[in-house]
Design an enzyme around this catalytic site. Sequence first.
Site, PDB file in Angstrom:
ATOM      1  N   LYS A   1       1.073  -1.136   0.343  1.00  0.00           N
ATOM      2  CA  LYS A   1       0.354  -0.169   0.003  1.00  0.00           C
ATOM      3  C   LYS A   1       0.603   0.848  -0.187  1.00  0.00           C
ATOM      4  O   LYS A   1       0.082   2.197  -0.165  1.00  0.00           O
ATOM      5  CB  LYS A   1      -1.190   0.108   1.247  1.00  0.00           C
ATOM      6  CG  LYS A   1      -2.393  -1.319   1.534  1.00  0.00           C
ATOM      7  CD  LYS A   1      -2.812  -1.010   2.563  1.00  0.00           C
ATOM      8  CE  LYS A   1      -2.395  -1.130   3.342  1.00  0.00           C
ATOM      9  NZ  LYS A   1      -1.599  -2.169   4.082  1.00  0.00           N
TER      10      LYS A   1
ATOM     11  N   ARG B   1     -12.584   1.492   8.502  1.00  0.00           N
ATOM     12  CA  ARG B   1     -12.731   0.669   8.829  1.00  0.00           C
ATOM     13  C   ARG B   1     -13.818   0.149   9.052  1.00  0.00           C
ATOM     14  O   ARG B   1     -13.498  -1.697   9.110  1.00  0.00           O
ATOM     15  CB  ARG B   1     -11.492   0.124   9.594  1.00  0.00           C
ATOM     16  CG  ARG B   1      -9.997   1.155   9.401  1.00  0.00           C
ATOM     17  CD  ARG B   1      -9.385   0.682  11.228  1.00  0.00           C
ATOM     18  NE  ARG B   1      -8.325   1.061  10.824  1.00  0.00           N
ATOM     19  CZ  ARG B   1      -6.798   0.242  10.413  1.00  0.00           C
ATOM     20  NH1 ARG B   1      -7.193  -0.553  10.124  1.00  0.00           N
ATOM     21  NH2 ARG B   1      -5.700   1.295  10.628  1.00  0.00           N
TER      22      ARG B   1
ATOM     23  N   ARG C   1      11.546 -10.760   6.310  1.00  0.00           N
ATOM     24  CA  ARG C   1      11.929  -9.764   6.851  1.00  0.00           C
ATOM     25  C   ARG C   1      13.002  -9.311   7.614  1.00  0.00           C
ATOM     26  O   ARG C   1      12.107 -10.216   9.142  1.00  0.00           O
ATOM     27  CB  ARG C   1      11.050  -8.600   6.505  1.00  0.00           C
ATOM     28  CG  ARG C   1      10.612  -8.275   5.596  1.00  0.00           C
ATOM     29  CD  ARG C   1       9.547  -6.601   5.479  1.00  0.00           C
ATOM     30  NE  ARG C   1       8.859  -6.756   6.836  1.00  0.00           N
ATOM     31  CZ  ARG C   1       7.848  -6.011   6.770  1.00  0.00           C
ATOM     32  NH1 ARG C   1       7.247  -4.597   5.671  1.00  0.00           N
ATOM     33  NH2 ARG C   1       7.008  -5.142   7.970  1.00  0.00           N
TER      34      ARG C   1
ATOM     35  N   ARG D   1      11.674  -8.244  13.572  1.00  0.00           N
ATOM     36  CA  ARG D   1      10.540  -7.497  14.489  1.00  0.00           C
ATOM     37  C   ARG D   1       9.250  -8.690  14.620  1.00  0.00           C
ATOM     38  O   ARG D   1       8.931  -9.312  14.248  1.00  0.00           O
ATOM     39  CB  ARG D   1      10.004  -6.664  13.172  1.00  0.00           C
ATOM     40  CG  ARG D   1      10.702  -4.962  12.952  1.00  0.00           C
ATOM     41  CD  ARG D   1      10.003  -3.872  11.828  1.00  0.00           C
ATOM     42  NE  ARG D   1       8.293  -3.780  11.697  1.00  0.00           N
ATOM     43  CZ  ARG D   1       7.740  -3.395  11.053  1.00  0.00           C
ATOM     44  NH1 ARG D   1       9.051  -2.494  10.599  1.00  0.00           N
ATOM     45  NH2 ARG D   1       6.467  -3.937  11.188  1.00  0.00           N
TER      46      ARG D   1
ATOM     47  N   ARG E   1      -2.345 -10.344  12.456  1.00  0.00           N
ATOM     48  CA  ARG E   1      -2.837  -9.477  11.451  1.00  0.00           C
ATOM     49  C   ARG E   1      -3.615  -9.637   9.972  1.00  0.00           C
ATOM     50  O   ARG E   1      -5.182  -9.024  10.016  1.00  0.00           O
ATOM     51  CB  ARG E   1      -1.410  -9.053  11.245  1.00  0.00           C
ATOM     52  CG  ARG E   1      -0.602  -8.076  12.333  1.00  0.00           C
ATOM     53  CD  ARG E   1       0.638  -7.648  11.880  1.00  0.00           C
ATOM     54  NE  ARG E   1       0.488  -6.376  10.932  1.00  0.00           N
ATOM     55  CZ  ARG E   1       1.765  -5.680  10.374  1.00  0.00           C
ATOM     56  NH1 ARG E   1       2.804  -7.229  10.649  1.00  0.00           N
ATOM     57  NH2 ARG E   1       1.463  -5.483  10.263  1.00  0.00           N
TER      58      ARG E   1
END
Length: 214
Positions: A13, A88, A127, A160, A171
Amino acid sequence: MNLILFGPPGAGKGTQAQFLVETYRIPQISTGDMLRTAVKAGTPLGVKAQEIMIQGGLVSDDIVLGIVAERLAQDDCAAGFVLDGFPRTIPQADALSAILKQVGRAIDHVISLEVDGEEIVKRLSGRRSCSSCGKGYHLAFDPPLRAGVCDVCGSGLVQRADDQEETVRNRLLVYEQQTAPLKDYYRSRQVLCSIPGIGPIVEIQQRIAAALVE
């Protein structure tokens, strides 16, 4: 052009929002940015939001919607905007529609970046970043020369907490619970553009540009 940008975490995004900003010369607006700006400016709604956030509470829809209305009334939104992360919920979408209707505006397109959940897990869980200099890597797409070691400074790489696989899956679940009804909501209003989010960045940008002229 008044746009809303949807997409699960890791769908790209941020990259595509920047493309929209540069192509259509309209501001990218997120609720987080709006709240921080209102708090910093000391607007009446910003003061209310700050009091709630200091206490660790969630800012109510009434305050968020008021801040959205304030932000969309600013001069740089005259030619349009890209809303990122808002609305949302369906009540927020209804309220946004009412806010825009008061000034003779409406949402022109809702861009939904579609990326398979397993691809998102692969993207995010791979990542890593240097614990010292912060340089980023990806175990599959951009690995370091030596496993677990930064190419630049030789420090160890870390992951992270919100990129751990279990967290990523949670998520994604939250995203699906919040966003799926909104996609149906905007599809029924014939403004939803579902864009495949897999492939080279330029190709995804071309898909978006083509959808926005249909």
